[in-house]
Motif scaffolding. Structure first.
Motif, mmCIF file in Angstrom:
data_model
loop_
_atom_site.group_PDB
_atom_site.id
_atom_site.type_symbol
_atom_site.label_atom_id
_atom_site.label_comp_id
_atom_site.label_asym_id
_atom_site.label_seq_id
_atom_site.Cartn_x
_atom_site.Cartn_y
_atom_site.Cartn_z
ATOM 1 N N HIS A 123 0.834 -1.210 0.000
ATOM 2 C CA HIS A 123 0.000 0.000 0.000
ATOM 3 C C HIS A 123 0.865 1.256 0.000
ATOM 4 N N ALA A 124 1.974 1.226 0.738
ATOM 5 C CA ALA A 124 2.891 2.377 0.726
ATOM 6 C C ALA A 124 3.479 2.583 -0.661
ATOM 7 N N GLY A 125 3.766 1.486 -1.369
ATOM 8 C CA GLY A 125 4.256 1.613 -2.744
ATOM 9 C C GLY A 125 3.214 2.224 -3.666
ATOM 10 N N VAL A 126 1.944 1.873 -3.466
ATOM 11 C CA VAL A 126 0.876 2.477 -4.268
ATOM 12 C C VAL A 126 0.758 3.966 -3.956
ATOM 13 N N LEU A 127 0.874 4.323 -2.700
ATOM 14 C CA LEU A 127 0.795 5.730 -2.326
ATOM 15 C C LEU A 127 1.945 6.536 -2.904
ATOM 16 N N MET A 128 3.099 5.893 -3.145
ATOM 17 C CA MET A 128 4.221 6.610 -3.763
ATOM 18 C C MET A 128 3.842 7.139 -5.134
ATOM 19 N N LEU A 129 2.980 6.403 -5.847
ATOM 20 C CA LEU A 129 2.518 6.881 -7.151
ATOM 21 C C LEU A 129 1.757 8.186 -7.012
ATOM 22 N N PHE A 130 0.911 8.286 -5.985
ATOM 23 C CA PHE A 130 0.082 9.479 -5.808
ATOM 24 C C PHE A 130 0.831 10.585 -5.067
ATOM 25 N N TYR A 131 1.684 10.208 -4.127
ATOM 26 C CA TYR A 131 2.389 11.201 -3.324
ATOM 27 C C TYR A 131 3.615 11.768 -4.025
ATOM 28 N N ALA A 132 4.228 10.994 -4.924
ATOM 29 C CA ALA A 132 5.497 11.407 -5.524
ATOM 30 C C ALA A 132 5.412 11.581 -7.041
ATOM 31 N N VAL A 133 4.990 10.545 -7.752
ATOM 32 C CA VAL A 133 5.040 10.580 -9.215
ATOM 33 C C VAL A 133 4.073 11.621 -9.774
ATOM 34 N N LEU A 134 2.819 11.546 -9.365
ATOM 35 C CA LEU A 134 1.831 12.488 -9.893
ATOM 36 C C LEU A 134 2.145 13.939 -9.512
ATOM 37 N N PRO A 135 2.540 14.240 -8.267
ATOM 38 C CA PRO A 135 2.905 15.630 -7.966
ATOM 39 C C PRO A 135 4.090 16.146 -8.767
ATOM 40 N N VAL A 136 5.103 15.307 -8.976
ATOM 41 C CA VAL A 136 6.272 15.752 -9.741
ATOM 42 C C VAL A 136 5.895 16.007 -11.196
ATOM 43 N N VAL A 137 5.164 15.079 -11.797
ATOM 44 C CA VAL A 137 4.755 15.259 -13.195
ATOM 45 C C VAL A 137 3.817 16.458 -13.333
ATOM 46 N N GLY A 138 2.841 16.556 -12.436
ATOM 47 C CA GLY A 138 1.921 17.697 -12.505
ATOM 48 C C GLY A 138 2.623 19.019 -12.278
ATOM 49 N N ALA A 139 3.571 19.049 -11.340
ATOM 50 C CA ALA A 139 4.302 20.290 -11.075
ATOM 51 C C ALA A 139 5.182 20.674 -12.257
ATOM 52 N N LEU A 140 5.744 19.694 -12.948
ATOM 53 C CA LEU A 140 6.540 20.010 -14.138
ATOM 54 C C LEU A 140 5.681 20.624 -15.233
ATOM 55 N N LEU A 141 4.484 20.092 -15.419
ATOM 56 C CA LEU A 141 3.581 20.666 -16.420
ATOM 57 C C LEU A 141 3.175 22.082 -16.034
ATOM 58 N N LEU A 142 2.845 22.286 -14.763
ATOM 59 C CA LEU A 142 2.491 23.629 -14.320
ATOM 60 C C LEU A 142 3.673 24.586 -14.417
ATOM 61 N N THR A 143 4.871 24.078 -14.168
ATOM 62 C CA THR A 143 6.062 24.909 -14.296
ATOM 63 C C THR A 143 6.256 25.367 -15.728
ATOM 64 N N ALA A 144 6.032 24.445 -16.678
ATOM 65 C CA ALA A 144 6.171 24.819 -18.087
ATOM 66 C C ALA A 144 5.162 25.894 -18.475
ATOM 67 N N LEU A 145 3.952 25.807 -17.921
ATOM 68 C CA LEU A 145 2.929 26.804 -18.252
ATOM 69 C C LEU A 145 3.201 28.135 -17.557
ATOM 70 N N ILE A 146 3.534 28.075 -16.278
ATOM 71 C CA ILE A 146 3.710 29.312 -15.516
ATOM 72 C C ILE A 146 4.973 30.050 -15.947
ATOM 73 N N SER A 147 6.024 29.301 -16.271
ATOM 74 C CA SER A 147 7.252 29.968 -16.707
ATOM 75 C C SER A 147 7.037 30.717 -18.017
#
Length: 321
Positions: A99-123
């Motif tokens: 379950h902790a491994g599944v949460l890593m997908l939501f806690y780490a992977v999705l925030p990093v990918v989403g933040a990179l997309l938002l960074t590209a737009l905001i920059s």
């Protein structure tokens, strides 16, 4: 004429003179004797004392408890490595790490990918007004107490909460459910809370990194005819390796040691569908009286966190000499 005069002088008076030895360019290093300076240790003594009291002693006691079968009150029985064997053999404890491994997908992977997309737009929208306001709003979940966050999301996921109200408003009322009360959706619902929590942290890190990229690189890329997508992957993404490493480290650690959100929202339920190692360590120690097993779970979780941190650290670029 001056050259001939100099040559004649050197021939007359300097022919038999010995060639002077070259001067040493660098003096040999002086060897300093290291002297014990007690005043230097006084500066680190307070921090070291705090470390020993609040981390060193509890950690050593946890290691000690992990080798005993103890309920927290009575006599303890030495069992060696049996508690660590149980961690890997007990199905419920194994599933908690899954379950902790599944949460890593939501806690780490999705925030990093989403933040990179938002960074590209905001920059690209660097001239947008009130940019600092939007950054503050996105980072706000990081400064809200976890108990408050968990309580808010329990209300949002309830039968009459915001999620089900939106579904009913758009004609999808058949999908409404108690999201934290069903086996299939409880863990995903907690994971989305982690995504909401961590995406602002990653975004602030990435935006600070973009601000340190020399503008000449982007200008040169535009002159060479690079489009926005190629410019992002060639310049922005490669320049953010250090920030991505830091963001992954923080978010992966937060996923592995998740306790408060699980405790407030589901307490490991329904059944054990949302049980994670940190919650299992608490549950085994204070609810079932298995203090030794709880200590073993905590130590295994610590080893996993350290290993994940070391692996992620390899992504960080090395400083060139």
């Amino acid at each position: 004429m001056s050259n001939s005069v100099n040559e004649s002088r050197s021939g007359r008076w300097g022919a038999n003179l010995p060639t002077p030895a070259p001067l040493a360019t660098t003096a040999p290093p002086l060897r300093h004797r290291r002297r014990w300076q007690p005043a230097a240790y006084l500066y680190v003594a307070p921090a070291f004392l705090v470390f020993v009291l609040f981390l060193g002693i509890p950690l050593s006691q946890t290691v000690q408890y992990s080798f005993f079968d103890w309920n927290g009150l009575g006599a303890a029985t030495f069992v060696g490595f049996d508690n660590f064997v149980t961690v890997f053999q007990d199905e419920g404890l194994r599933l908690s790490f899954v379950h902790a491994g599944v949460l890593m997908l939501f806690y780490a992977v999705l925030p990093v990918v989403g933040a990179l997309l938002l960074t590209a737009l905001i920059s690209r929208a660097h001239r947008m007004r009130s940019m600092s306001f939007y950054r503050t709003v996105l980072f706000l979940p990081q400064v809200i107490a976890s108990v408050v966050v968990g309580t808010i999301w329990v209300s949002i996921y309830s039968q009459t909460g915001l999620v089900n109200q939106v579904l009913r408003a758009v004609g999808l009322g058949s999908l409404a459910r108690v999201w934290l009360g069903e086996y299939d959706t409880a863990l995903i619902a907690i994971g989305l809370v982690g995504t909401w929590l961590n995406i602002g942290l990653c975004l602030v890190l990435f935006l600070s990194g973009v601000g340190n990229i020399p503008p000449e690189l982007f200008e040169a890329a535009r002159i060479d005819g690079a489009g926005r997508i190629r410019e992002f992957f060639a310049i922005t993404l490669s320049s953010l390796r250090g920030q991505i490493s830091v963001g992954l480290t923080l978010t992966v650690v937060s996923a592995l040691k998740t306790f408060d959100i699980v405790y407030i929202t589901t307490r490991g339920g329904p059944g054990t569908s949302t049980a994670v190692p940190a919650y299992e360590a608490y549950n085994r120690a204070f609810n079932t009286g298995q203090v030794g097993l709880a200590a073993a779970v905590a130590l295994v979780l610590t080893v996993v966190i350290v290993a994940a941190t070391v692996l992620i650290g390899r992504l960080e670029p090395k400083d060139e000499a």
